[in-house]
Write a protein that holds these residues in place. Structure first.
Motif, PDB file in Angstrom:
ATOM      1  N   PRO A  17       0.824  -1.210   0.000  1.00  0.00           N
ATOM      2  CA  PRO A  17       0.000   0.000   0.000  1.00  0.00           C
ATOM      3  C   PRO A  17       0.858   1.259   0.000  1.00  0.00           C
ATOM      4  N   GLN A  18       0.201   2.401  -0.233  1.00  0.00           N
ATOM      5  CA  GLN A  18       0.927   3.669  -0.256  1.00  0.00           C
ATOM      6  C   GLN A  18       1.553   3.954   1.096  1.00  0.00           C
ATOM      7  N   GLU A  19       0.816   3.682   2.171  1.00  0.00           N
ATOM      8  CA  GLU A  19       1.384   3.763   3.512  1.00  0.00           C
ATOM      9  C   GLU A  19       2.153   2.477   3.769  1.00  0.00           C
ATOM     10  N   THR A  20       3.361   2.593   4.322  1.00  0.00           N
ATOM     11  CA  THR A  20       4.224   1.414   4.443  1.00  0.00           C
ATOM     12  C   THR A  20       3.641   0.334   5.342  1.00  0.00           C
ATOM     13  N   ALA A  21       2.819   0.694   6.340  1.00  0.00           N
ATOM     14  CA  ALA A  21       2.122  -0.280   7.184  1.00  0.00           C
ATOM     15  C   ALA A  21       3.075  -1.278   7.840  1.00  0.00           C
ATOM     16  N   LEU A  22       4.237  -0.801   8.240  1.00  0.00           N
ATOM     17  CA  LEU A  22       5.193  -1.634   8.963  1.00  0.00           C
ATOM     18  C   LEU A  22       5.026  -1.408  10.469  1.00  0.00           C
ATOM     19  N   TYR A  23       5.533  -2.350  11.256  1.00  0.00           N
ATOM     20  CA  TYR A  23       5.530  -2.195  12.711  1.00  0.00           C
ATOM     21  C   TYR A  23       6.801  -1.444  13.107  1.00  0.00           C
ATOM     22  N   GLU A  24       6.658  -0.151  13.338  1.00  0.00           N
ATOM     23  CA  GLU A  24       7.804   0.740  13.495  1.00  0.00           C
ATOM     24  C   GLU A  24       8.632   0.445  14.746  1.00  0.00           C
ATOM     25  N   GLU A  25       8.022  -0.120  15.777  1.00  0.00           N
ATOM     26  CA  GLU A  25       8.769  -0.411  17.004  1.00  0.00           C
ATOM     27  C   GLU A  25       9.557  -1.717  16.901  1.00  0.00           C
ATOM     28  N   LEU A  26       9.252  -2.505  15.888  1.00  0.00           N
ATOM     29  CA  LEU A  26       9.978  -3.750  15.678  1.00  0.00           C
ATOM     30  C   LEU A  26      11.150  -3.538  14.724  1.00  0.00           C
ATOM     31  N   SER A  27      12.095  -4.442  14.756  1.00  0.00           N
ATOM     32  CA  SER A  27      13.221  -4.391  13.825  1.00  0.00           C
ATOM     33  C   SER A  27      12.773  -4.838  12.437  1.00  0.00           C
ATOM     34  N   ALA A  28      13.613  -4.590  11.457  1.00  0.00           N
ATOM     35  CA  ALA A  28      13.335  -5.059  10.099  1.00  0.00           C
ATOM     36  C   ALA A  28      13.176  -6.574  10.085  1.00  0.00           C
ATOM     37  N   GLU A  29      14.052  -7.258  10.804  1.00  0.00           N
ATOM     38  CA  GLU A  29      14.011  -8.709  10.849  1.00  0.00           C
ATOM     39  C   GLU A  29      12.712  -9.205  11.471  1.00  0.00           C
ATOM     40  N   ARG A  30      12.279  -8.588  12.581  1.00  0.00           N
ATOM     41  CA  ARG A  30      11.061  -9.034  13.258  1.00  0.00           C
ATOM     42  C   ARG A  30       9.824  -8.768  12.402  1.00  0.00           C
ATOM     43  N   ASN A  31       9.818  -7.681  11.630  1.00  0.00           N
ATOM     44  CA  ASN A  31       8.714  -7.430  10.718  1.00  0.00           C
ATOM     45  C   ASN A  31       8.585  -8.565   9.717  1.00  0.00           C
ATOM     46  N   LEU A  32       9.707  -9.004   9.180  1.00  0.00           N
ATOM     47  CA  LEU A  32       9.682 -10.076   8.190  1.00  0.00           C
ATOM     48  C   LEU A  32       9.352 -11.418   8.831  1.00  0.00           C
ATOM     49  N   VAL A  33       9.861 -11.666  10.025  1.00  0.00           N
ATOM     50  CA  VAL A  33       9.555 -12.917  10.731  1.00  0.00           C
ATOM     51  C   VAL A  33       8.060 -13.022  11.002  1.00  0.00           C
ATOM     52  N   PHE A  34       7.467 -11.913  11.453  1.00  0.00           N
ATOM     53  CA  PHE A  34       6.036 -11.913  11.739  1.00  0.00           C
ATOM     54  C   PHE A  34       5.232 -12.256  10.489  1.00  0.00           C
ATOM     55  N   HIS A  35       5.600 -11.643   9.359  1.00  0.00           N
ATOM     56  CA  HIS A  35       4.892 -11.906   8.104  1.00  0.00           C
ATOM     57  C   HIS A  35       5.110 -13.353   7.668  1.00  0.00           C
ATOM     58  N   ALA A  36       6.332 -13.855   7.826  1.00  0.00           N
ATOM     59  CA  ALA A  36       6.627 -15.234   7.437  1.00  0.00           C
ATOM     60  C   ALA A  36       5.791 -16.219   8.247  1.00  0.00           C
ATOM     61  N   GLU A  37       5.661 -15.953   9.537  1.00  0.00           N
ATOM     62  CA  GLU A  37       4.888 -16.860  10.394  1.00  0.00           C
ATOM     63  C   GLU A  37       3.400 -16.827  10.049  1.00  0.00           C
ATOM     64  N   LEU A  38       2.900 -15.649   9.651  1.00  0.00           N
ATOM     65  CA  LEU A  38       1.508 -15.558   9.214  1.00  0.00           C
ATOM     66  C   LEU A  38       1.237 -16.470   8.030  1.00  0.00           C
TER      67      LEU A  38
END
Length: 334
Positions: A100-121
């Motif tokens: 989306p136009q808004e990045t919609a990332l979890y800003e308090e998490l690290s880059a790695e944790r953002n990707l881990v969360f998505h991978a687990e989903l």
């Protein structure tokens, strides 16, 4: 909103054996008496980068919401790899990656944790999860910032992470809403490389952008919307050809431009005239070399015969910006 992954995950989904990634057929979306989308039809081929352009309020977001399964059409039909996005939402989500136009990332998490969360989903576990996250960090060129909180990232870094997160589950259709909005030139070029690489891998890309240079560089075909209706659909080159075979740019002095432009509009072979300051852009219809060789001197004589002079002259192809303005009567950012 809690994200939910599709059930029965296959980490290497097979692209369905259909010709088109997206088929939109006679699509309508009404909000009360307001017609946001009216009789819209287009198709996106597999392995194609398809641009959806239009001024603000043209119906782009409404259309994309229906393709993504977030909204039901009032009438008409949407198919994503032959599937109904509302009735077969789980299967469509597995095939679709959304940025989306808004990045919609979890800003308090690290880059790695953002990707881990998505991978687990999406059902990744153990070594497979670690390898996939590592590959996405490498693709985003963020390996050295893997442990850093996203809130410390630049706009370009967030955009790269957002795109690679959408690619993590290996979708076959990627929707990118303004992928380079507000990023620096270096990040823009990296993102463009991502998009072109997706095409090389056989993925389909649906792109919205307000940067016509971006559409011209990346898109195989473009659909232009205005007031919810499709007003043009073709390759960038064909759209430019429709606007005219060439544009004569003149910088003139010593002559009233209003009268000059009015005379130009009466000439056979002149398709359009635009004025900015003391510069005049004259779009010329497709003509034979002999016709063009007669028309340009005729235009220059008009300047000198009326006491003016030409300070600068350039003959060039029309830009996509000029095509858009010609078709819609407004700029893409209006």
């Amino acid at each position: 909103m809690v994200e939910r992954a599709p059930k029965n995950i296959d980490h290497a989904p097979q692209v369905p054996e259909v010709e088109y990634a997206v088929e939109v057929t006679h699509l309508y979306k009404n909000f009360g008496v307001f017609h946001a989308v009216s009789d819209l039809s287009f198709r996106i081929r597999k392995g194609e980068i398809f641009g959806l352009l239009g001024p603000n309020g043209s119906g782009k977001t409404t259309t994309l919401n229906m393709i993504s399964g977030l909204s039901d059409p009032t009438s008409g039909e949407v198919r994503v790899f032959g599937l109904n996005p509302r009735k077969q939402s789980s299967s469509v989500r597995r095939l679709l990656g959304v940025v989306p136009q808004e990045t919609a990332l979890y800003e308090e998490l690290s880059a790695e944790r953002n990707l881990v969360f998505h991978a687990e989903l999406f059902g990744y576990r153990g070594r497979e999860k670690s390898e996939r996250v590592e590959a996405m960090l490498e693709l985003a060129q963020l390996r050295d910032r893997a442990k850093s909180r996203v809130k410390t990232f630049s706009g370009g870094m967030k955009r790269r992470l957002s795109i690679t997160r959408a690619l993590l589950h290996n979708p076959w259709l990627v929707y990118l809403d303004e992928p380079t909005l507000g990023v620096d030139v270096q990040s823009r070029n990296v993102i463009w490389d991502y998009i072109l690489k997706m095409k090389q891998e056989g993925k389909s890309v649906l792109l919205t952008t307000n940067y016509l240079e971006e559409a011209n560089t990346l898109c195989d075909r473009i659909a232009i919307l205005d007031q919810g209706k499709l007003i043009a659909q073709d390759t960038p080159a064909a759209l430019r050809a429709r606007f005219g075979s060439s544009v004569l740019d003149l910088e003139v002095t010593g002559i009233p431009l209003t009268g000059f432009c009015n005379r130009l509009r009466q000439l056979s072979g002149v398709q359009g005239v635009e004025v900015k300051d003391d510069r005049v852009a004259i779009s010329l219809a497709s003509m034979s070399d002999g016709d063009a060789g007669t028309l340009v001197p005729q235009i220059l004589r008009d300047v000198t015969d009326n006491g003016g002079s030409v300070r600068h002259m350039t003959l060039r192809e029309p830009s996509l910006d000029e095509v858009f303005l010609s078709l819609t009567g407004k700029g893409v950012r209006d």
